[in-house]
Design a protein around this motif. Structure first.
Motif, PDB file in Angstrom:
ATOM      1  N   ARG A 299     -15.298  11.149  41.041  1.00 30.00           N
ATOM      2  CA  ARG A 299     -15.834  12.486  41.268  1.00 30.00           C
ATOM      3  C   ARG A 299     -14.965  13.538  40.580  1.00 30.00           C
ATOM      4  O   ARG A 299     -15.464  14.528  40.053  1.00 30.00           O
ATOM      5  CB  ARG A 299     -15.872  12.753  42.774  1.00 30.00           C
ATOM      6  N   THR A 300     -13.632  13.309  40.605  1.00 28.34           N
ATOM      7  CA  THR A 300     -12.742  14.318  40.050  1.00 28.34           C
ATOM      8  C   THR A 300     -12.681  14.238  38.532  1.00 28.34           C
ATOM      9  O   THR A 300     -12.648  15.267  37.856  1.00 28.34           O
ATOM     10  CB  THR A 300     -11.331  14.144  40.637  1.00 28.34           C
ATOM     11  N   PHE A 301     -12.668  13.018  38.014  1.00 31.85           N
ATOM     12  CA  PHE A 301     -12.404  12.899  36.588  1.00 31.85           C
ATOM     13  C   PHE A 301     -13.631  12.521  35.769  1.00 31.85           C
ATOM     14  O   PHE A 301     -13.556  12.471  34.550  1.00 31.85           O
ATOM     15  CB  PHE A 301     -11.290  11.874  36.343  1.00 31.85           C
ATOM     16  N   ALA A 302     -14.784  12.258  36.452  1.00 38.70           N
ATOM     17  CA  ALA A 302     -15.973  11.834  35.707  1.00 38.70           C
ATOM     18  C   ALA A 302     -16.369  12.896  34.692  1.00 38.70           C
ATOM     19  O   ALA A 302     -16.807  12.585  33.587  1.00 38.70           O
ATOM     20  CB  ALA A 302     -17.127  11.559  36.650  1.00 38.70           C
ATOM     21  N   LEU A 303     -16.208  14.163  35.083  1.00 38.47           N
ATOM     22  CA  LEU A 303     -16.592  15.256  34.199  1.00 38.47           C
ATOM     23  C   LEU A 303     -15.884  15.130  32.849  1.00 38.47           C
ATOM     24  O   LEU A 303     -16.524  15.122  31.798  1.00 38.47           O
ATOM     25  CB  LEU A 303     -16.212  16.571  34.866  1.00 38.47           C
ATOM     26  N   LEU A 311     -21.443  13.155  26.717  1.00 37.58           N
ATOM     27  CA  LEU A 311     -22.515  13.442  27.666  1.00 37.58           C
ATOM     28  C   LEU A 311     -22.185  14.722  28.428  1.00 37.58           C
ATOM     29  O   LEU A 311     -21.025  15.138  28.484  1.00 37.58           O
ATOM     30  CB  LEU A 311     -22.659  12.294  28.666  1.00 37.58           C
ATOM     31  N   ALA A 312     -23.209  15.307  29.023  1.00 34.12           N
ATOM     32  CA  ALA A 312     -22.954  16.485  29.831  1.00 34.12           C
ATOM     33  C   ALA A 312     -22.232  16.068  31.113  1.00 34.12           C
ATOM     34  O   ALA A 312     -22.471  15.001  31.652  1.00 34.12           O
ATOM     35  CB  ALA A 312     -24.262  17.187  30.162  1.00 34.12           C
ATOM     36  N   GLY A 313     -21.343  16.917  31.592  1.00 36.25           N
ATOM     37  CA  GLY A 313     -20.541  16.573  32.762  1.00 36.25           C
ATOM     38  C   GLY A 313     -21.356  16.428  34.026  1.00 36.25           C
ATOM     39  O   GLY A 313     -20.937  15.787  34.975  1.00 36.25           O
ATOM     40  N   GLU A 314     -22.549  17.007  34.050  1.00 35.87           N
ATOM     41  CA  GLU A 314     -23.341  16.968  35.288  1.00 35.87           C
ATOM     42  C   GLU A 314     -23.918  15.583  35.558  1.00 35.87           C
ATOM     43  O   GLU A 314     -24.509  15.356  36.610  1.00 35.87           O
ATOM     44  CB  GLU A 314     -24.514  17.953  35.243  1.00 35.87           C
ATOM     45  N   PHE A 316     -22.750  13.095  36.498  1.00 38.72           N
ATOM     46  CA  PHE A 316     -21.882  12.353  37.393  1.00 38.72           C
ATOM     47  C   PHE A 316     -22.670  11.447  38.331  1.00 38.72           C
ATOM     48  O   PHE A 316     -22.342  10.285  38.522  1.00 38.72           O
ATOM     49  CB  PHE A 316     -21.050  13.370  38.180  1.00 38.72           C
ATOM     50  N   GLN A 317     -23.762  11.994  38.894  1.00 34.46           N
ATOM     51  CA  GLN A 317     -24.560  11.214  39.842  1.00 34.46           C
ATOM     52  C   GLN A 317     -25.131   9.963  39.181  1.00 34.46           C
ATOM     53  O   GLN A 317     -25.251   8.921  39.802  1.00 34.46           O
ATOM     54  CB  GLN A 317     -25.701  12.067  40.407  1.00 34.46           C
ATOM     55  N   LEU A 318     -25.507  10.126  37.913  1.00 38.41           N
ATOM     56  CA  LEU A 318     -26.058   8.989  37.168  1.00 38.41           C
ATOM     57  C   LEU A 318     -25.015   7.877  37.082  1.00 38.41           C
ATOM     58  O   LEU A 318     -25.309   6.698  37.314  1.00 38.41           O
ATOM     59  CB  LEU A 318     -26.447   9.464  35.771  1.00 38.41           C
ATOM     60  N   LEU A 319     -23.792   8.284  36.757  1.00 39.12           N
ATOM     61  CA  LEU A 319     -22.698   7.319  36.639  1.00 39.12           C
ATOM     62  C   LEU A 319     -22.480   6.592  37.967  1.00 39.12           C
ATOM     63  O   LEU A 319     -22.396   5.364  38.018  1.00 39.12           O
ATOM     64  CB  LEU A 319     -21.436   8.073  36.230  1.00 39.12           C
ATOM     65  N   ILE A 320     -22.394   7.378  39.062  1.00 36.80           N
ATOM     66  CA  ILE A 320     -22.188   6.796  40.391  1.00 36.80           C
ATOM     67  C   ILE A 320     -23.335   5.844  40.721  1.00 36.80           C
ATOM     68  O   ILE A 320     -23.129   4.703  41.163  1.00 36.80           O
ATOM     69  CB  ILE A 320     -22.125   7.911  41.449  1.00 36.80           C
ATOM     70  N   GLY A 321     -24.572   6.305  40.488  1.00 32.42           N
ATOM     71  CA  GLY A 321     -25.739   5.495  40.839  1.00 32.42           C
ATOM     72  C   GLY A 321     -25.763   4.189  40.062  1.00 32.42           C
ATOM     73  O   GLY A 321     -25.993   3.118  40.631  1.00 32.42           O
ATOM     74  N   LEU A 322     -25.491   4.272  38.750  1.00 31.13           N
ATOM     75  CA  LEU A 322     -25.518   3.058  37.932  1.00 31.13           C
ATOM     76  C   LEU A 322     -24.401   2.108  38.352  1.00 31.13           C
ATOM     77  O   LEU A 322     -24.619   0.898  38.471  1.00 31.13           O
ATOM     78  CB  LEU A 322     -25.378   3.425  36.450  1.00 31.13           C
ATOM     79  N   GLY A 323     -23.205   2.693  38.595  1.00 32.13           N
ATOM     80  CA  GLY A 323     -22.093   1.851  39.028  1.00 32.13           C
ATOM     81  C   GLY A 323     -22.411   1.139  40.329  1.00 32.13           C
ATOM     82  O   GLY A 323     -22.170  -0.055  40.493  1.00 32.13           O
ATOM     83  N   PHE A 324     -23.000   1.882  41.254  1.00 31.44           N
ATOM     84  CA  PHE A 324     -23.386   1.320  42.548  1.00 31.44           C
ATOM     85  C   PHE A 324     -24.391   0.189  42.361  1.00 31.44           C
ATOM     86  O   PHE A 324     -24.258  -0.885  42.949  1.00 31.44           O
ATOM     87  CB  PHE A 324     -23.982   2.443  43.390  1.00 31.44           C
TER      88      PHE A 324
END
Lengths: 357, 338
Positions: A299-303, A311-314, A316-324
């Motif tokens: 959350r802190t460093f994904a941006l 990629l755009a910093g926003e 982040f949710q995509l990254l979390i969702g895909l990782g999950f």
């Protein structure tokens, strides 16, 4: 329910081996000593930002996820209401204690406000649990999700008690014993102690007669009922215990952020807690803390990471969702499961294919 | 009906009395004392109609959800995302072509196809593992939500109503008496909401007929009751599954277009409608289409009446209904027989 099976304790079996080295006399594995010492001396090297915004936040989220792990791992009840329980405690601290909205806040001293807040949170969590234990499996998830959402909308719409959309701000941690607990280093130690205590409490309860009965209920509720155990009461009691941990975490959360608003207990954060617990692993109480640490760092460093790869910093949710998704698809018991599998692979004899020890 | 009246005479009397009061409240002009006590009749009627039409919308979302769950035991927590995707697709189609009706077709087909993909790629791999399904679909809904945020941003999109449907219509329902002329004033209500209500009823009745009167419906019902026995009789049950999943997802897409016309499409609507369908399905009873209809009507009415008469506690009312149902009938109001 394959995710919740196989709760083997990788951390404890090394202590139970017959021959012990001298540094293992206490029965505590060396890894615990190392991690504990690192955490104790963290403030020497780390900055205030790392202490409060990364580590303290990880401990708090880890505690909330731990309460979910306790319910899911030992009781087979996946509750999405734990973030709301923490949020109730946070709101109650702001309402009973002091905040910028002095028409609502009662201004009690912290040593009354915080215990009462935790008590209210435990009551709320126990009531939610009493409602949720009437159902099983996916129904529990749905009902706790619905409770969490109802609480969110209630808090957002109610202005007389919860100050609606803007919430309550300027809630400060107390000053006592001459220490300002708002400051980074004391607050870090406060969170560390609370996290360690709740971790130990979960381990203790798990091995206690109550915890064993709860695991029996998880594995075969009908047999436990036939043996004379009150299955429903055990489950509700598990909710009460988990709510206590989540409530303490909620008090710390409002002290860390200095404010609480409907966004704190929205559906998104509630699901984040589930993600943290599942990614960390539901088999052992250390899992939620690993998951929380990973989540907070992402959350802190994904941006920065996302921006650096173009990629755009926003996103982040995509990254979390895909990782999950990847974790759930390939290792259903989270990071702990991956770790256990790697350990088993390294222990396996290359000729016979059997594991030693 | 008669048996129920014979077995529960007091309950039947209460129900008949309540219905009579309701009918009187809807059709008769209100005396002034009543208007002073609980507000004007127009507000009451509007809340009633808004509640019913909102219930129709909830029914469309929840019936797809409960159909998929009832037959396949697939827990699709990405259902709200399918709803929202339907809304965005409908907006794009209507804005590009100007045909409102076409947007329904596009939303149904595209979202239905995504449903097929979900069924084949995700659910078929984890049959019977409902916790894993839950987790994976939560992950999928996070990913879809962020992709939609990427494409459509955080703005509100409203699908424009075509000219022949826009504007209000006078209903033969009296809202009050004009003080100057002494004439009756009738309720005016948006046409589009009435049309959509009729469409939802038509879809609901069509679904009921398809389930109860056709061969495919027979297969679906048999699959709900005993899936293994059905596949043992040689029915290609996977094909039925895909069809039902596509239909349920397509319904969510259609509901998205309707929701975009009624209200608007914006981030956050996916969770709102997912939760609405969860509550509707819990109240009505899992896997039951009539249950979904009853639950949707109850929740829609509760939400609208709540926001008119007790705005701060509107959500609590919905929640209270759910708690009461869980406390007295944990299997839902219209439980599927097992």
């Amino acid at each position: 329910m394959a995710i919740l099976d196989a709760p083997t304790d990788a951390a404890t079996d090394s202590g139970s081996r017959a021959e012990r080295r001298w540094w293992q006399l206490s029965g505590i594995p060396p890894a615990y000593w190392i991690v504990g010492l690192i955490l104790l001396f963290m403030p020497v090297v780390a900055s205030g930002f790392v202490l409060s915004q990364l580590l303290a936040w990880s401990f708090i989220l880890g505690m909330i996820a731990l309460s979910l792990m306790f319910l899911a791992g030992y009781g087979n009840m996946v509750s999405l209401v734990q973030m709301t329980v923490a949020g109730v405690a946070a709101y109650m601290v702001a309402i009973f204690g002091t905040s910028a909205v002095d028409t609502i806040s009662l201004g009690w001293p912290w040593w009354v406000a915080a215990p009462v807040a935790i008590l209210v949170a435990v009551l709320f969590g126990t009531l939610s649990g009493a409602l949720a234990v009437r159902t099983e499996g996916i129904y529990t998830i749905m009902i706790t999700l619905a409770i969490a959402a109802a609480m969110f909308y209630l808090v957002r719409q109610n202005y007389s008690l919860f100050n609606g959309f803007s919430g309550l701000n300027q809630v400060s941690a107390p000053v006592f014993w001459g220490v300002n607990w708002r400051a980074a280093v004391p607050f870090y130690y406060l969170c560390l102690v609370c996290a360690a205590l709740s971790y130990l409490a979960v381990i203790y309860v798990k091995r206690s007669p109550f915890g064993l009965a709860l695991q029996g209920v998880r594995d075969n509720p009908r047999r436990m009922a036939a043996l004379g155990f009150n299955v429903t009461a055990h489950r509700i009691a598990a909710y009460a215990f988990a709510s206590l941990i989540a409530g303490v975490a909620g008090v710390l959360l409002v002290w860390l952020n200095g404010q609480v608003s409907p966004g704190t207990i929205a559906v998104g954060p509630a699901i984040d807690i589930l993600i943290i617990a599942v990614v960390g692993g539901l088999a052992h109480p250390i899992g939620p803390f690993l998951g929380a640490l990973l989540y907070v760092f992402l959350r802190t460093f994904a941006l920065d990471v996302l921006v650096s790869v173009g990629l755009a910093g926003e996103r982040f949710q995509l990254l979390i969702g895909l990782g999950f998704l990847v974790v759930v698809f390939f290792s259903s018991d989270g990071l702990l499961g991956i770790w256990r599998r790697l350990r088993e692979r390294s222990r396996r004899d290359p000729l016979t294919g059997e594991t030693d020890g | 009906m008669g048996r129920f009246a014979a077995r529960h005479p007091i309950w039947s009397a209460i129900i008949v009395l309540a219905a009579a009061v309701l009918i009187w409240a809807i059709f008769a002009p209100w005396p002034e004392a009543l208007e002073d006590a609980i507000g004007r009749k127009k507000i009451f009627l509007n809340a009633l109609f808004n509640g019913i039409t909102l219930g129709a919308l909830y029914f469309l979302v929840a019936s797809g959800f409960t159909l998929i769950f009832g037959l396949m035991k697939n827990v699709n927590l990405a259902h709200g995302s399918l709803y929202m995707l339907g809304g965005y697709l409908g907006y794009e189609t209507a804005a590009a072509t100007g045909w409102w009706l076409l947007s329904f077709v596009v939303a149904f087909v595209v979202v239905g196809l995504i449903g097929v993909l979900l069924q084949v790629l995700v659910f078929r791999r984890m049959e019977g593992e409902d916790l894993k399904q839950t987790l994976v679909t939560i992950g999928i809904s996070i990913v879809i939500a962020d992709l939609m945020m990427w494409i459509w941003g955080g703005d509100f999109y409203q699908i424009l109503t075509p000219a022949w449907l826009s504007g209000p219509i006078d209903l033969p329902l009296i809202t009050g008496v004009s003080r100057r002329t002494g004439e009756y004033i009738y309720l005016t209500y948006p046409v589009v909401r009435l049309v959509i209500l009729l469409a939802a009823i038509a879809i609901g009745v069509g679904m009921w007929l398809a389930l109860n009167r056709t061969r495919i419906g027979m297969l679906v019902r048999a699959g709900v009751d005993d899936r293994d026995m059905l596949s043992a009789t040689g029915v290609r049950i996977q094909r039925v599954f895909v069809l039902v999943f596509a239909f349920g997802a397509g319904l969510a897409g259609i509901a998205g277009v309707i929701g975009g016309t009624f209200q608007s499409v914006a981030p956050g609507e996916d969770t709102r409608f997912l939760l609405a369908s969860l509550v509707v399905v819990i109240v009505g009873g899992m896997g039951s289409i009539p249950g979904a209809a009853l639950g949707a009507l109850l929740i829609g009415l509760a939400e609208q009446f709540g926001s008119v008469y007790a705005p701060t506690y509107a959500v609590v009312l919905t929640f209270l209904i759910m708690v009461l149902v869980l406390a007295f009938r944990p299997q839902g109001l219209v439980a599927v027989r097992r």
